[in-house]
Motif scaffolding. Structure first.
Motif, PDB file in Angstrom:
ATOM      1  N   HIS A   1       1.210  -1.314  -0.310  1.00 13.74           N
ATOM      2  CA  HIS A   1      -0.034  -0.171   0.179  1.00 13.74           C
ATOM      3  C   HIS A   1       0.692   1.128   0.238  1.00 13.74           C
ATOM      4  N   LEU A   2       0.336   1.904  -0.544  1.00 13.64           N
ATOM      5  CA  LEU A   2       1.367   3.539  -0.943  1.00 13.64           C
ATOM      6  C   LEU A   2       0.465   5.178  -0.407  1.00 13.64           C
TER       7      LEU A   2
ATOM      8  N   LEU B   1      -1.530  10.144 -10.089  1.00 13.95           N
ATOM      9  CA  LEU B   1      -0.208   9.478  -9.717  1.00 13.95           C
ATOM     10  C   LEU B   1       1.126   9.661  -9.848  1.00 13.95           C
ATOM     11  N   LEU B   2       1.716  10.404  -9.469  1.00  8.47           N
ATOM     12  CA  LEU B   2       3.243  11.135  -9.704  1.00  8.47           C
ATOM     13  C   LEU B   2       3.974  10.798  -8.683  1.00  8.47           C
ATOM     14  N   ILE B   3       4.706  10.143  -9.534  1.00  7.55           N
ATOM     15  CA  ILE B   3       6.498   9.891  -8.615  1.00  7.55           C
ATOM     16  C   ILE B   3       6.940  10.715  -8.807  1.00  7.55           C
ATOM     17  N   THR B   4       7.917  12.281  -8.105  1.00 10.42           N
ATOM     18  CA  THR B   4       8.468  12.789  -8.035  1.00 10.42           C
ATOM     19  C   THR B   4      10.417  12.491  -8.270  1.00 10.42           C
ATOM     20  N   ALA B   5      11.358  12.941  -9.167  1.00  7.28           N
ATOM     21  CA  ALA B   5      12.495  12.688  -8.930  1.00  7.28           C
ATOM     22  C   ALA B   5      12.263  11.147  -8.919  1.00  7.28           C
ATOM     23  N   SER B   6      12.268   9.985 -10.023  1.00  6.58           N
ATOM     24  CA  SER B   6      12.447   8.838 -10.171  1.00  6.58           C
ATOM     25  C   SER B   6      13.900   8.195  -9.689  1.00  6.58           C
ATOM     26  N   ARG B   7      13.256   7.191  -9.264  1.00  3.78           N
ATOM     27  CA  ARG B   7      15.012   6.322  -8.640  1.00  3.78           C
ATOM     28  C   ARG B   7      14.773   5.740 -10.013  1.00  3.78           C
ATOM     29  N   ALA B   8      16.284   3.987  -9.634  1.00  2.00           N
ATOM     30  CA  ALA B   8      15.941   2.973 -10.784  1.00  2.00           C
ATOM     31  C   ALA B   8      14.475   1.892  -9.571  1.00  2.00           C
ATOM     32  N   ALA B   9      14.464   2.334  -8.523  1.00  2.00           N
ATOM     33  CA  ALA B   9      14.001   1.677  -7.457  1.00  2.00           C
ATOM     34  C   ALA B   9      12.160   1.528  -7.279  1.00  2.00           C
ATOM     35  N   ASP B  10      12.233   2.512  -7.824  1.00  4.46           N
ATOM     36  CA  ASP B  10      10.424   2.912  -7.979  1.00  4.46           C
ATOM     37  C   ASP B  10      10.384   1.947  -9.121  1.00  4.46           C
ATOM     38  N   THR B  11      11.175   1.406  -9.958  1.00  6.15           N
ATOM     39  CA  THR B  11      10.742   0.343 -11.145  1.00  6.15           C
ATOM     40  C   THR B  11       9.920  -0.819 -10.375  1.00  6.15           C
ATOM     41  N   ALA B  12       8.362  -0.510 -10.515  1.00  6.46           N
ATOM     42  CA  ALA B  12       7.396  -1.333 -10.430  1.00  6.46           C
ATOM     43  C   ALA B  12       5.676  -1.513 -11.096  1.00  6.46           C
TER      44      ALA B  12
ATOM     45  N   HIS C   1      -0.339  13.977  -0.531  1.00  3.75           N
ATOM     46  CA  HIS C   1       0.895  14.024  -1.089  1.00  3.75           C
ATOM     47  C   HIS C   1       1.712  12.733   1.180  1.00  3.75           C
ATOM     48  N   SER C   2       2.483  12.182   0.093  1.00  4.04           N
ATOM     49  CA  SER C   2       3.469  11.497   0.908  1.00  4.04           C
ATOM     50  C   SER C   2       4.445  11.521   0.404  1.00  4.04           C
ATOM     51  N   GLY C   3       5.348  12.108   0.934  1.00  2.48           N
ATOM     52  CA  GLY C   3       7.088  12.030  -0.052  1.00  2.48           C
ATOM     53  C   GLY C   3       7.374  12.469  -1.024  1.00  2.48           C
ATOM     54  N   ARG C   4       7.355  11.337  -2.164  1.00  2.00           N
ATOM     55  CA  ARG C   4       8.251  11.940  -3.530  1.00  2.00           C
ATOM     56  C   ARG C   4       6.221  11.377  -4.083  1.00  2.00           C
ATOM     57  N   LEU C   5       5.904  10.830  -3.414  1.00  2.00           N
ATOM     58  CA  LEU C   5       4.176  10.756  -4.353  1.00  2.00           C
ATOM     59  C   LEU C   5       3.147  11.361  -4.312  1.00  2.00           C
ATOM     60  N   ARG C   6       2.207  12.042  -4.629  1.00  2.00           N
ATOM     61  CA  ARG C   6       1.614  12.836  -4.940  1.00  2.00           C
ATOM     62  C   ARG C   6       0.319  12.377  -5.723  1.00  2.00           C
ATOM     63  N   VAL C   7      -1.057  12.054  -5.466  1.00  2.00           N
ATOM     64  CA  VAL C   7      -2.000  12.012  -5.923  1.00  2.00           C
ATOM     65  C   VAL C   7      -2.999  12.642  -6.014  1.00  2.00           C
ATOM     66  N   THR C   8      -4.102  13.269  -7.241  1.00  2.00           N
ATOM     67  CA  THR C   8      -5.438  14.184  -7.011  1.00  2.00           C
ATOM     68  C   THR C   8      -6.040  12.763  -7.329  1.00  2.00           C
ATOM     69  N   LEU C   9      -7.425  13.075  -7.123  1.00  2.00           N
ATOM     70  CA  LEU C   9      -8.757  13.141  -7.567  1.00  2.00           C
ATOM     71  C   LEU C   9      -9.740  13.556  -7.666  1.00  2.00           C
ATOM     72  N   ASP C  10      -9.959  13.477  -9.007  1.00  2.00           N
ATOM     73  CA  ASP C  10     -11.410  14.261  -9.347  1.00  2.00           C
ATOM     74  C   ASP C  10     -12.341  13.487 -10.089  1.00  2.00           C
TER      75      ASP C  10
END
Lengths: 115, 113
Positions: free
Chosen positions: B45-46, B74-85, B57-66
């Motif tokens: 769960h994120l 779902l926006l992941i900012t400044a992505s890292r290789a470890a975000d691969t999933a 917002h949660s850390g590098r995650l930003r979620v919007t709902l309309d």
């Protein structure tokens, strides 16, 4: 603490045989879910248990599929007379309460292969 | 039947870039959740956003709902290789009598180092 545990992690069975998949939820979690995930696909809801209430079986694909939850804890998903289309990863999840505000905690799944 | 559908189905970006994934759903919801799945593992769960919230917002995650468009991002900012999933949205239908979460088909994210 311990997470959701599923066993076996992998199961290969011949078409027509019955299989049992086991899920140990997190201690104290009252809600337990089974999902099925085919290769590269999303999760398909199968069945949901909440405490002593009647389970929501609306996602079971056929009467070959059944599940039970004994003592409000461990759950077993049984597939009778397995077919090749039953091959998938079966995921179990639990949550503290039956609420949409209660995130699910997943096990790592059982990969079932029917030959 | 699927309640949520993510797009794109697959996304490949360079490390450091932002990744945006979208989810559309069909019926009124109580809340919407995002989950992440690493290869061969269960889902984690994120973030959860309630139907009366528009952004979270949660850390590098930003979620919007309309809710008017029945969509979330779902926006992941400044992505890292470890975000691969793979990333999945999940909704709880408002009128359903049981609390089953319905998952979408997922977005496979590859972050290239």
């Amino acid at each position: 603490g311990a997470g959701v545990s599923q066993s076996p992690s992998n199961k290969v069975t011949e078409k027509g045989k019955d299989v049992e998949l086991r899920c140990d939820p997190i201690s104290g979690h009252t809600a337990l879910y089974w999902y099925r995930q085919s290769l590269g696909q999303g999760l398909e809801f199968l069945i949901y248990f909440q405490g002593n209430s009647a389970p929501d079986k609306s996602g079971l694909p056929s009467d070959r599929f059944s599940a039970e939850r004994t003592g409000g804890s461990v759950s077993t998903l049984t597939i009778q007379r397995t077919q090749q289309e039953d091959s998938a990863v079966y995921l179990c999840a639990s949550s503290p309460t039956a609420s949409y505000n209660s995130p699910l905690h997943f096990g790592n799944g059982t990969r079932l292969t029917v030959t | 039947s699927q309640q949520g559908e993510e797009d794109p189905q697959a996304l490949s970006i360079q490390e450091g870039e932002n990744a945006t994934m979208n989810c559309s759903y069909k019926t009124s919801i109580n809340n919407l959740q995002w989950y992440r799945q690493n290869s061969g593992r269960g889902l984690v769960h994120l973030i959860l956003i309630r139907s009366n919230e528009r952004e979270k917002h949660s850390g590098r995650l930003r979620v919007t709902l309309d809710t008017s468009k029945k969509s979330s991002s779902l926006l992941i900012t400044a992505s890292r290789a470890a975000d691969t999933a793979s990333y999945f949205c999940a909704t709880g239908p408002l009128m359903d009598s049981s609390y089953k979460l319905i998952f979408g088909s997922g977005t496979r994210l590859l972050v290239r180092p």
